[in-house]
Design an enzyme around this catalytic site. Sequence first.
Site, PDB file in Angstrom:
ATOM      1  N   LEU A 135      36.818  51.865  34.756  1.00 27.68           N
ATOM      2  CA  LEU A 135      37.919  52.500  34.033  1.00 27.68           C
ATOM      3  C   LEU A 135      39.109  51.559  33.843  1.00 27.68           C
ATOM      4  CD1 LEU A 135      37.640  55.914  35.834  1.00 27.68           C
ATOM      5  CD2 LEU A 135      37.393  55.590  33.373  1.00 27.68           C
ATOM      6  N   THR A 152      36.727  42.889  41.572  1.00 30.17           N
ATOM      7  CA  THR A 152      36.252  44.016  42.366  1.00 30.17           C
ATOM      8  C   THR A 152      34.979  43.594  43.098  1.00 30.17           C
ATOM      9  OG1 THR A 152      35.753  46.370  42.323  1.00 30.17           O
ATOM     10  CG2 THR A 152      34.928  45.063  40.457  1.00 30.17           C
ATOM     11  N   LYS A 162      35.632  40.059  46.042  1.00 35.05           N
ATOM     12  CA  LYS A 162      37.035  39.992  46.458  1.00 35.05           C
ATOM     13  C   LYS A 162      37.311  38.860  47.451  1.00 35.05           C
ATOM     14  CE  LYS A 162      38.463  44.790  45.676  1.00 35.05           C
ATOM     15  NZ  LYS A 162      39.140  45.954  46.268  1.00 35.05           N
ATOM     16  N   TYR A 214      37.200  58.361  44.638  1.00 37.49           N
ATOM     17  CA  TYR A 214      37.674  59.086  43.450  1.00 37.49           C
ATOM     18  C   TYR A 214      36.551  59.623  42.571  1.00 37.49           C
ATOM     19  CZ  TYR A 214      36.999  54.534  41.138  1.00 37.49           C
ATOM     20  OH  TYR A 214      36.475  53.351  40.671  1.00 37.49           O
ATOM     21  N   GLY A 252      42.106  60.209  45.518  1.00 39.87           N
ATOM     22  CA  GLY A 252      41.869  58.776  45.425  1.00 39.87           C
ATOM     23  C   GLY A 252      42.093  58.172  44.061  1.00 39.87           C
TER      24      GLY A 252
END
Length: 279
Positions: A16, A63, A67, A223, A244
Site C-alpha cells: 500500500l 521492507t 531491512k 493491520y 495497526g
Amino acid sequence: MGYRFGLIGYPIKHSLSPWIHEKFLQKAELQGEYNLYEIKANESFAKKIDELKKENLNGFNITVPYKKTIIPYLDELDKKAAAIGAVNTVVCENGKWIGYNTDGDGYLRSLIKAYPLVGQDKNNKILILGAGGAARGILYTLSCNGYQQIDLANRTENAARELKTLYEMQNTNLLSLQEAENAMSDYDIIIQTTSVGMKSTDGHAIVKVNGLSEKNIVSDIVYQPVTTNFLRNAKNEGARIHYGHTMLLYQAQYAFELWTDVRVEINEMEQELLEQLEG
C-alpha cells in the site's frame, strides 16, 4: 522533474506504500512518483542495488526481508537506525545514501494521535508482547521519549533479555507469555508486536486478555485483518484499542518528511486506508 521514490522488498506487489505516498504528494502539492523494486531471493542483492543507484531516486523505503541487508550499502546511518539495527527509509542526498528507521516514531505518533494523553503521561506502565524487530524499534523510541516503565513478554526469554541488555533498560521486567496474561490488567498500555494474528493465523491471539477495562489501551501492529482476534477480545473486555494500520500511515509520514521536509496531515487517510484494507 518531480520526486522519485520507491520501495525495496519481496514480495511487495500488493504493498500500500505507493497509494500512501502518492496521496502525500497530492496533499503536499508536489510532483513525483513512487515505484516498487522487487528483489527476489534468487537474485543478486548487490547487483540490484547497483542498478538502483542509477535510478537517481530521492529516497526509498525498505521492507522485509532487507531491512538489515541494506545497511552495508549505505554511506551513513542515523543514530536511531544504528541502535535498532534495521533501516526502513533511505534518503538519497548529494550522492549519499543515508539510512533511517521510522517505525518506532511512526508507531508512537499513531498512538498519541489516537490517545493524546499518552504523549503527556510518561508514567504509563507499558507491556510489549514480542521481542523481534518491531519490538526493538518501538521499545527504543518509547525509551528515548521518556517512558521508563516498560516490561517485555516473549515466547523465549533469551530474545527479551538481549533486548533489555542492548538498551540498558534498568526498570524493565521480563515476563513469560503466561505471566503477561495473568498481569494484563496491571498495564496502562499493552502493545502486540509479533506477526500472530495476521491473515494466515487470524483466529489466534498471542495471549488471552482478561480483567481489562477502559483504563487499558490495547494495541496491535498487525493491520491485516484490521481488527485482529487480540483486539476484538480486548474490546469485548472493555479496553480501548489502537489499530495497526495507523502505524503504517505515520511511519510513512515521517519518511516523507525526511525526503521532502514537508509534513503532511493524515486526517481522512486513516478512514481511506481502512476502506482499502477492508476491500
